[in-house]
Design a protein around this motif. Structure first.
Motif, PDB file in Angstrom:
ATOM      1  N   SER A 124     -11.610  -5.665  -5.455  1.00  0.00           N
ATOM      2  CA  SER A 124     -11.313  -4.319  -5.924  1.00  0.00           C
ATOM      3  C   SER A 124     -12.142  -3.993  -7.155  1.00  0.00           C
ATOM      4  N   SER A 125     -12.658  -2.796  -7.203  1.00  0.00           N
ATOM      5  CA  SER A 125     -13.516  -2.401  -8.324  1.00  0.00           C
ATOM      6  C   SER A 125     -12.724  -1.865  -9.497  1.00  0.00           C
TER       7      SER A 125
ATOM      8  N   LEU B  63       0.862  -1.178   0.000  1.00  0.00           N
ATOM      9  CA  LEU B  63       0.000   0.000   0.000  1.00  0.00           C
ATOM     10  C   LEU B  63       0.897   1.227   0.000  1.00  0.00           C
ATOM     11  N   LEU B  64       0.742   2.078  -0.999  1.00  0.00           N
ATOM     12  CA  LEU B  64       1.598   3.252  -1.140  1.00  0.00           C
ATOM     13  C   LEU B  64       0.815   4.528  -0.846  1.00  0.00           C
ATOM     14  N   LEU B  65       1.457   5.422  -0.133  1.00  0.00           N
ATOM     15  CA  LEU B  65       0.898   6.755   0.088  1.00  0.00           C
ATOM     16  C   LEU B  65       1.805   7.766  -0.593  1.00  0.00           C
ATOM     17  N   PHE B  66       1.259   8.482  -1.560  1.00  0.00           N
ATOM     18  CA  PHE B  66       1.993   9.535  -2.258  1.00  0.00           C
ATOM     19  C   PHE B  66       1.644  10.868  -1.600  1.00  0.00           C
ATOM     20  N   LEU B  67       2.661  11.590  -1.173  1.00  0.00           N
ATOM     21  CA  LEU B  67       2.386  12.904  -0.617  1.00  0.00           C
ATOM     22  C   LEU B  67       3.616  13.776  -0.676  1.00  0.00           C
ATOM     23  N   ASP B  68       3.371  15.059  -0.499  1.00  0.00           N
ATOM     24  CA  ASP B  68       4.429  16.051  -0.375  1.00  0.00           C
ATOM     25  C   ASP B  68       4.761  16.106   1.115  1.00  0.00           C
ATOM     26  N   LYS B  69       5.777  15.374   1.529  1.00  0.00           N
ATOM     27  CA  LYS B  69       6.029  15.173   2.956  1.00  0.00           C
ATOM     28  C   LYS B  69       6.236  16.474   3.740  1.00  0.00           C
ATOM     29  N   PRO B  70       6.951  17.453   3.196  1.00  0.00           N
ATOM     30  CA  PRO B  70       7.132  18.692   3.971  1.00  0.00           C
ATOM     31  C   PRO B  70       5.853  19.511   4.152  1.00  0.00           C
ATOM     32  N   SER B  71       4.824  19.226   3.353  1.00  0.00           N
ATOM     33  CA  SER B  71       3.595  20.011   3.414  1.00  0.00           C
ATOM     34  C   SER B  71       2.820  19.734   4.702  1.00  0.00           C
TER      35      SER B  71
ATOM     36  N   GLU C 286       3.582  -9.974  -7.475  1.00  0.00           N
ATOM     37  CA  GLU C 286       3.639 -11.081  -8.419  1.00  0.00           C
ATOM     38  C   GLU C 286       2.728 -10.874  -9.626  1.00  0.00           C
ATOM     39  N   THR C 287       1.507 -10.427  -9.390  1.00  0.00           N
ATOM     40  CA  THR C 287       0.543 -10.303 -10.490  1.00  0.00           C
ATOM     41  C   THR C 287       0.596  -8.947 -11.175  1.00  0.00           C
ATOM     42  N   GLU C 288       1.209  -7.978 -10.525  1.00  0.00           N
ATOM     43  CA  GLU C 288       1.278  -6.591 -11.009  1.00  0.00           C
ATOM     44  C   GLU C 288      -0.079  -5.909 -11.072  1.00  0.00           C
ATOM     45  N   LYS C 289      -1.075  -6.436 -10.407  1.00  0.00           N
ATOM     46  CA  LYS C 289      -2.352  -5.737 -10.326  1.00  0.00           C
ATOM     47  C   LYS C 289      -2.181  -4.514  -9.453  1.00  0.00           C
ATOM     48  N   LYS C 290      -2.817  -3.435  -9.834  1.00  0.00           N
ATOM     49  CA  LYS C 290      -2.685  -2.200  -9.071  1.00  0.00           C
ATOM     50  C   LYS C 290      -3.983  -1.425  -9.127  1.00  0.00           C
ATOM     51  N   GLU C 291      -4.166  -0.577  -8.145  1.00  0.00           N
ATOM     52  CA  GLU C 291      -5.380   0.243  -8.077  1.00  0.00           C
ATOM     53  C   GLU C 291      -5.079   1.506  -7.292  1.00  0.00           C
ATOM     54  N   VAL C 292      -5.621   2.595  -7.751  1.00  0.00           N
ATOM     55  CA  VAL C 292      -5.507   3.859  -7.030  1.00  0.00           C
ATOM     56  C   VAL C 292      -6.806   4.099  -6.286  1.00  0.00           C
ATOM     57  N   MET C 293      -6.728   4.441  -5.025  1.00  0.00           N
ATOM     58  CA  MET C 293      -7.930   4.672  -4.233  1.00  0.00           C
ATOM     59  C   MET C 293      -8.667   5.889  -4.778  1.00  0.00           C
TER      60      MET C 293
ATOM     61  N   LEU D 143      -8.490   3.559   4.446  1.00  0.00           N
ATOM     62  CA  LEU D 143      -7.267   2.920   3.962  1.00  0.00           C
ATOM     63  C   LEU D 143      -7.271   1.415   4.247  1.00  0.00           C
ATOM     64  N   VAL D 144      -7.724   1.053   5.442  1.00  0.00           N
ATOM     65  CA  VAL D 144      -7.781  -0.365   5.811  1.00  0.00           C
ATOM     66  C   VAL D 144      -8.804  -1.084   4.947  1.00  0.00           C
ATOM     67  N   GLU D 145      -9.973  -0.480   4.779  1.00  0.00           N
ATOM     68  CA  GLU D 145     -11.019  -1.098   3.963  1.00  0.00           C
ATOM     69  C   GLU D 145     -10.551  -1.284   2.524  1.00  0.00           C
ATOM     70  N   PHE D 146      -9.933  -0.269   1.977  1.00  0.00           N
ATOM     71  CA  PHE D 146      -9.404  -0.319   0.604  1.00  0.00           C
ATOM     72  C   PHE D 146      -8.417  -1.490   0.454  1.00  0.00           C
ATOM     73  N   SER D 147      -7.539  -1.652   1.432  1.00  0.00           N
ATOM     74  CA  SER D 147      -6.532  -2.711   1.380  1.00  0.00           C
ATOM     75  C   SER D 147      -7.146  -4.098   1.521  1.00  0.00           C
ATOM     76  N   LEU D 148      -8.067  -4.246   2.453  1.00  0.00           N
ATOM     77  CA  LEU D 148      -8.673  -5.555   2.689  1.00  0.00           C
ATOM     78  C   LEU D 148      -9.519  -6.002   1.500  1.00  0.00           C
ATOM     79  N   ARG D 149     -10.187  -5.055   0.856  1.00  0.00           N
ATOM     80  CA  ARG D 149     -10.964  -5.392  -0.340  1.00  0.00           C
ATOM     81  C   ARG D 149     -10.036  -5.880  -1.450  1.00  0.00           C
ATOM     82  N   PHE D 150      -8.911  -5.253  -1.592  1.00  0.00           N
ATOM     83  CA  PHE D 150      -7.936  -5.670  -2.609  1.00  0.00           C
ATOM     84  C   PHE D 150      -7.419  -7.068  -2.296  1.00  0.00           C
ATOM     85  N   LEU D 151      -7.125  -7.329  -1.027  1.00  0.00           N
ATOM     86  CA  LEU D 151      -6.643  -8.647  -0.614  1.00  0.00           C
ATOM     87  C   LEU D 151      -7.687  -9.730  -0.885  1.00  0.00           C
TER      88      LEU D 151
END
Length: 274
Positions: free
Chosen positions: A257-258, A164-172, A228-235, A245-253
């Protein structure tokens, strides 16, 4: 590095290699964490060694028969900068036997995926502080791991295949609430998902953001990826709550995932020689 599927080599691993070339020169072995010098705990028995491992998010132990050996001195030189790591040292025959140590060895233990990595040093001429530092940084996987060219190698080698990746501007300051929620979610996802922070202000990380088709306007944004499968999804939600975030991850597992998206051929990065 363990062999992976052909798809993996054509996907994020190749992104890693391209990013490494662009940034690794900026991350020399002298870039240890600031703070007081770290002195490793001398471990006289197995109980002490296990206590160090159990009490540290990441622990490293140097197993040596001779503390005057060059590899032991290199180990001591590197760990003095690892201020927030559990660091140990042992010459005890009992401890070495327990961990099946037959030669000078540096071992790393991490809790997030219960992984142990052992670097055997059979020839002191083949090891130096730079190689030790790289070994530590490659395997520095935490509850929340900051993405960089070296930590990415450890992420790919983990037995936990969903990230699970979080993209952000860390100093912000306006994005700190999202980071707080992400850390709380990581606690609940421990052992199931590796949580990775991608600071887009770091040189090269914009390539990772582009791989997931995330733009600055969307930040903070979360995405999930199966190695392994390279499946990916952006929330699709801008709500970065712990629960979301937890719900999004558990659904993917669970395969629910929609918006699962396999990497299409147009989006693959050309193979690069390791």
């Amino acid at each position: 590095m363990r062999p992976r599927t052909e798809g993996l080599l054509s996907g994020l691993l190749m992104l890693l290699l391209a990013t490494t070339r662009a940034t690794e020169s900026d991350q020399g072995a002298g870039s240890g964490e600031a703070g007081a010098e770290k002195k490793p705990v001398f471990l006289e028995d197995v109980t002490a060694a296990q206590a160090l491992i159990d009490s540290s998010e990441i622990a490293v132990i140097g197993f040596f028969n001779d503390l005057d050996a060059s590899e032991a001195k290199d180990y001591l030189s590197v760990v003095k900068d690892l201020s927030d790591w559990g660091c140990g040292l042992s010459t005890s025959s009992e401890v070495l036997k327990h961990f099946n140590i037959n030669c000078s060895t540096v071992a790393l233990f991490r809790q997030v995926d219960n992984r142990r990595d052992f670097m055997e040093i059979k020839d002191s001429k083949e090891i130096d502080t730079t190689k030790l530092f790289r070994f530590f940084k490659i395997n520095e996987i935490r509850l929340v791991t900051e993405y960089n060219p070296m930590s990415a190698i450890g992420l790919f080698n983990s037995s936990v295949q969903v990230h699970l990746l979080l993209f952000l501007d860390k100093p912000s300051q306006t994005q700190q609430d999202a980071l707080k929620s992400f850390r709380e979610a990581a606690e609940q996802l421990r052992g199931k998902v590796l949580c990775v922070l991608v600071d887009i202000t770091v040189k090269g990380n914009q390539r990772v953001m582009a791989y997931f088709h995330v733009t600055r306007a969307q930040l903070p944004a979360a995405a999930i990826f199966h190695v392994e499968t390279e499946k990916k999804e952006v929330m699709d939600s801008r709500e970065m709550s712990t629960e979301r975030l937890v719900e999004f991850s558990l659904r993917f597992l669970d395969g629910k995932s929609s918006k699962e998206e396999s990497v299409d051929s147009d989006n693959k990065i050309p193979k690069t020689e390791l």
